[in-house]
Design a protein around this motif. Structure first.
Motif, PDB file in Angstrom:
ATOM      1  N   THR A  82       0.460  -0.854   0.245  1.00 37.14           N
ATOM      2  CA  THR A  82       0.432   0.269  -0.020  1.00 37.14           C
ATOM      3  C   THR A  82       0.570   1.373  -0.289  1.00 37.14           C
ATOM      4  N   ALA A  83       2.007   0.628   1.099  1.00 32.61           N
ATOM      5  CA  ALA A  83       2.739   2.287   0.426  1.00 32.61           C
ATOM      6  C   ALA A  83       3.673   2.059  -0.266  1.00 32.61           C
ATOM      7  N   VAL A  84       3.491   1.532  -1.082  1.00 31.66           N
ATOM      8  CA  VAL A  84       4.645   1.445  -2.695  1.00 31.66           C
ATOM      9  C   VAL A  84       3.678   2.237  -2.828  1.00 31.66           C
ATOM     10  N   ILE A  85       2.418   1.285  -3.325  1.00 28.63           N
ATOM     11  CA  ILE A  85       1.435   2.136  -4.750  1.00 28.63           C
ATOM     12  C   ILE A  85       1.195   3.561  -4.271  1.00 28.63           C
ATOM     13  N   GLY A  86       1.088   3.742  -3.348  1.00 33.01           N
ATOM     14  CA  GLY A  86       0.647   5.460  -2.645  1.00 33.01           C
ATOM     15  C   GLY A  86       1.671   6.111  -2.765  1.00 33.01           C
ATOM     16  N   GLY A  87       2.723   5.742  -2.838  1.00 34.66           N
ATOM     17  CA  GLY A  87       4.426   6.369  -3.326  1.00 34.66           C
ATOM     18  C   GLY A  87       3.784   6.713  -4.339  1.00 34.66           C
ATOM     19  N   MET A  88       4.302   6.100  -5.683  1.00 34.72           N
ATOM     20  CA  MET A  88       4.042   5.827  -7.087  1.00 34.72           C
ATOM     21  C   MET A  88       2.783   7.035  -6.809  1.00 34.72           C
ATOM     22  N   LEU A  89       1.695   6.595  -6.791  1.00 34.00           N
ATOM     23  CA  LEU A  89       0.233   7.499  -6.821  1.00 34.00           C
ATOM     24  C   LEU A  89       0.505   8.802  -6.368  1.00 34.00           C
ATOM     25  N   LEU A  90       1.630   9.170  -5.381  1.00 30.31           N
ATOM     26  CA  LEU A  90       2.041  10.686  -5.493  1.00 30.31           C
ATOM     27  C   LEU A  90       3.319  11.267  -6.645  1.00 30.31           C
ATOM     28  N   VAL A  91       4.021  10.174  -6.868  1.00 31.65           N
ATOM     29  CA  VAL A  91       4.450  11.447  -7.835  1.00 31.65           C
ATOM     30  C   VAL A  91       4.094  11.317  -9.120  1.00 31.65           C
ATOM     31  N   VAL A  92       3.134  10.423  -9.635  1.00 28.33           N
ATOM     32  CA  VAL A  92       2.320  11.474 -10.818  1.00 28.33           C
ATOM     33  C   VAL A  92       1.491  12.114 -10.287  1.00 28.33           C
ATOM     34  N   GLY A  93       1.062  12.253  -8.998  1.00 27.35           N
ATOM     35  CA  GLY A  93      -0.217  13.411  -8.660  1.00 27.35           C
ATOM     36  C   GLY A  93       0.322  14.443  -8.419  1.00 27.35           C
ATOM     37  N   LEU A  94       2.135  14.488  -8.023  1.00 27.40           N
ATOM     38  CA  LEU A  94       2.400  15.865  -7.682  1.00 27.40           C
ATOM     39  C   LEU A  94       2.981  16.403  -9.904  1.00 27.40           C
ATOM     40  N   ALA A  95       3.100  14.887 -10.344  1.00 27.66           N
ATOM     41  CA  ALA A  95       3.099  15.994 -11.557  1.00 27.66           C
ATOM     42  C   ALA A  95       2.388  16.475 -13.246  1.00 27.66           C
ATOM     43  N   ALA A  96       1.024  15.520 -12.591  1.00 32.70           N
ATOM     44  CA  ALA A  96      -0.215  15.963 -12.931  1.00 32.70           C
ATOM     45  C   ALA A  96      -0.316  16.977 -12.354  1.00 32.70           C
ATOM     46  N   GLY A  97      -0.153  18.224 -11.055  1.00 31.48           N
ATOM     47  CA  GLY A  97      -0.677  18.713  -9.955  1.00 31.48           C
ATOM     48  C   GLY A  97      -0.075  19.497 -10.815  1.00 31.48           C
ATOM     49  N   ALA A  98       1.961  19.327 -11.189  1.00 29.44           N
ATOM     50  CA  ALA A  98       2.158  20.497 -11.581  1.00 29.44           C
ATOM     51  C   ALA A  98       1.856  21.151 -13.471  1.00 29.44           C
ATOM     52  N   VAL A  99       1.676  19.639 -13.563  1.00 29.18           N
ATOM     53  CA  VAL A  99       1.184  20.178 -15.517  1.00 29.18           C
ATOM     54  C   VAL A  99      -0.340  21.460 -15.135  1.00 29.18           C
ATOM     55  N   ILE A 100      -1.241  20.376 -14.146  1.00 36.31           N
ATOM     56  CA  ILE A 100      -1.964  21.522 -14.452  1.00 36.31           C
ATOM     57  C   ILE A 100      -2.414  23.718 -13.908  1.00 36.31           C
ATOM     58  N   TRP A 101      -1.070  22.923 -12.662  1.00 40.27           N
ATOM     59  CA  TRP A 101      -0.704  24.588 -12.280  1.00 40.27           C
ATOM     60  C   TRP A 101      -0.005  26.175 -13.434  1.00 40.27           C
ATOM     61  N   VAL A 102       0.699  25.010 -14.590  1.00 37.38           N
ATOM     62  CA  VAL A 102       1.210  25.169 -15.679  1.00 37.38           C
ATOM     63  C   VAL A 102       0.100  25.819 -16.562  1.00 37.38           C
ATOM     64  N   ARG A 103      -0.992  24.727 -16.805  1.00 40.93           N
ATOM     65  CA  ARG A 103      -1.630  24.873 -17.711  1.00 40.93           C
ATOM     66  C   ARG A 103      -3.346  26.329 -17.558  1.00 40.93           C
ATOM     67  N   TRP A 104      -2.892  26.093 -15.635  1.00 41.33           N
ATOM     68  CA  TRP A 104      -4.344  27.125 -15.515  1.00 41.33           C
ATOM     69  C   TRP A 104      -3.829  28.485 -14.926  1.00 41.33           C
ATOM     70  N   ALA A 105      -2.048  28.438 -15.642  1.00 43.07           N
ATOM     71  CA  ALA A 105      -1.803  29.504 -15.122  1.00 43.07           C
ATOM     72  C   ALA A 105      -1.741  31.470 -15.406  1.00 43.07           C
ATOM     73  N   PHE A 106      -2.800  31.027 -16.097  1.00 39.78           N
ATOM     74  CA  PHE A 106      -3.348  32.633 -16.798  1.00 39.78           C
ATOM     75  C   PHE A 106      -4.907  32.488 -16.993  1.00 39.78           C
ATOM     76  N   ALA A 107      -5.342  31.499 -16.354  1.00 42.30           N
ATOM     77  CA  ALA A 107      -6.635  32.048 -15.947  1.00 42.30           C
ATOM     78  C   ALA A 107      -7.198  33.687 -15.414  1.00 42.30           C
ATOM     79  N   VAL A 108      -6.760  34.170 -14.048  1.00 39.17           N
ATOM     80  CA  VAL A 108      -6.466  35.268 -14.015  1.00 39.17           C
ATOM     81  C   VAL A 108      -6.628  36.264 -15.034  1.00 39.17           C
TER      82      VAL A 108
END
Length: 241
Positions: A82-108
């Motif tokens: 469970t810890a390994v799966i959570g760690g892998m998903l966390l890495v993927v989530g951080l990468a996806a979050g960074a992509v979304i942050w950049v892609r939506w940076a100019f919404a305001v």
């Protein structure tokens, strides 16, 4: 406390939108007086900015938060799988979050300048960054680091002044070797910490809210120009910044 947090968040969003509005008009060599700036800020635009920020917070928070809880659950339960799966998903989530942050940076800026609704602003920002993700990410990170470094140069003397009583009392406690009730009595003299912290946060927030929207606004118009966007009523494309 919760009311204070809500008002602080709302004032931050209003300030960000206001600075962005003024910056957008300046980028197009247009004058806007403070009455009109306030009118446009405290309008439906502010609610749209709030909705956009809330949506972004929920999505990125879920991408990072859920894998983190899975990881922590695996650690607590002593389940390696469970810890390994959570760690892998966390890495993927951080990468996806960074992509979304950049892609939506100019919404305001899209809400401020184009009067777009929440979904339109996110779509506009996403389209502007498409094909320029790494370049945009690098510039945003670089300018943010430079801005934070510049802010730290200004705010460090302010923090020393605002927390002078706190530091004085703190070192008196350490130097006196007071323990037990003596330490508690001495620490009760730290009444100025709250006021100093309020002064420091206020000045830091004002300076940050003056710089950060300028960065996103300039990059927003630069991306518009690179995509050949033409403003309504303007026969010529905005020149790249």
């Amino acid at each position: 406390y919760l009311i204070g947090i809500f008002l602080f968040t709302l004032s931050n969003l209003a300030a960000t939108l206001g600075v962005t509005l003024v910056s957008c008009h300046e980028m197009n060599d247009e004058q806007i007086d403070w009455n009109e700036a306030l009118r446009q800020t405290f309008s439906w635009r502010l609610l749209r900015v709030f909705g956009q920020i809330l949506l972004q917070f929920i999505l990125i928070g879920s991408l990072v938060g859920l894998p983190y809880f899975i990881l922590m659950g695996g650690v607590v339960a002593k389940s390696v799988a469970t810890a390994v799966i959570g760690g892998m998903l966390l890495v993927v989530g951080l990468a996806a979050g960074a992509v979304i942050w950049v892609r939506w940076a100019f919404a305001v800026p899209a809400i401020a300048w184009e009067d777009a609704n929440v979904m339109e602003s996110l779509r506009t920002s996403w389209d502007l960054v498409r094909g320029r993700g790494w370049r945009t990410f690098a510039i945003l990170v670089l300018l943010t680091v430079i801005a934070q470094f510049a802010l730290s140069i200004v705010t460090t003397p302010i923090s020393l002044f605002a927390f002078r009583d706190f530091y004085t009392n703190y070192f008196e406690v350490i130097g006196s070797g007071a323990t037990g009730e003596q330490s508690i009595e001495t620490l009760e003299a730290f009444d100025s910490f709250g006021n100093g912290f309020g002064i420091f946060i206020s000045i830091s927030s004002i300076l940050a809210l003056t710089i950060t929207p300028l960065i996103t606004t300039v990059m927003y118009f630069d991306l518009r120009a690179r995509k050949g966007a033409i403003d309504e009523g303007n026969p010529k494309p905005v020149e790249p910044a």
